[in-house]
Design a protein around this motif. Sequence first.
Motif, PDB file in Angstrom:
ATOM      1  N   UNK A 142       0.822  -1.219   0.000  1.00  0.00           N
ATOM      2  CA  UNK A 142       0.000   0.000   0.000  1.00  0.00           C
ATOM      3  C   UNK A 142       0.848   1.257   0.000  1.00  0.00           C
ATOM      4  N   UNK A 143       1.994   1.203   0.638  1.00  0.00           N
ATOM      5  CA  UNK A 143       2.871   2.373   0.698  1.00  0.00           C
ATOM      6  C   UNK A 143       3.601   2.576  -0.628  1.00  0.00           C
ATOM      7  N   UNK A 144       4.140   1.504  -1.201  1.00  0.00           N
ATOM      8  CA  UNK A 144       5.022   1.672  -2.355  1.00  0.00           C
ATOM      9  C   UNK A 144       4.335   1.565  -3.710  1.00  0.00           C
ATOM     10  N   UNK A 145       3.103   1.078  -3.773  1.00  0.00           N
ATOM     11  CA  UNK A 145       2.454   0.895  -5.072  1.00  0.00           C
ATOM     12  C   UNK A 145       2.027   2.215  -5.708  1.00  0.00           C
ATOM     13  N   UNK A 146       2.011   3.265  -4.965  1.00  0.00           N
ATOM     14  CA  UNK A 146       1.516   4.541  -5.466  1.00  0.00           C
ATOM     15  C   UNK A 146       2.548   5.317  -6.282  1.00  0.00           C
TER      16      UNK A 146
END
Length: 190
Positions: A142-146
Motif C-alpha cells: 500500500x505504501x510503495x504501489x503509489x
Amino acid sequence: MLIGLDPGHGGKDFGASSGLITEANYVWEFCNRLETMFSLAGHKIVKSRPKIEDPIFKQRAVALEKADVVFSIHVNAAQPQASGGIFFWNGDSVSKDKNLALAQLLYKYWPPALRRLKESTSIWRVGAQEIAKQAWLSRAHNVIKRHNQPTILAELFFLTSFYDVKVAAHPFTEEAMRWAFMRAIDAFSN
C-alpha cells in the motif's frame, strides 16, 4: 537528483513502539538527518508530510510525485528474536528492475551489525502474487504501489528486538545507516 523521503506513520499514528521510542518520532528524526546529508551532497529533497500530520496515503503520494526516487522509512515490530533491516520493492511497478537494483544496493551498504545474513531474507518483492500468498505484505505494498519511480520501503531495524535497538542507538550505526542510503543513491545514479 530529487529524492523523496516518506517518514512512516505520524500524527495520531505512532506506528511501532518500544518503551519511550515510537516509530513515527524515530523515523522523522532519521529522515531529518538523512535530508541534511543528501542536501549537503547537492540533492534536492521533498518530504511526504510535515511532522504532526496524520498519514493520508494519497496526499503523501502526490507530495512525492516529482521525486526521482522515493524512500519510505520505517522501523519494524515483530517477535523479539527478529532482527535486521528489510527492504521491500514493488514487483508490479513499471520500474521494477530499478526497484530491485536500489534494494540490492541498500542491502550491500547496510551496516553489517544490522544486515541479515542472507540477501533473500532482506530484500522482499511485493506484488499481487506475493500478497496472495502472504496477506501481511499488503501493508508494505500500500505504501510503495503509489509511485512509478524507483521506490523502496526500508524497515531500518526491529524496534522490538533488544539487540537491534541497542545497535541502532549507537551513533556510529545510525550514521552508517544514513551513509548506506547515500552510497546506494550514488551508485544507483552512476
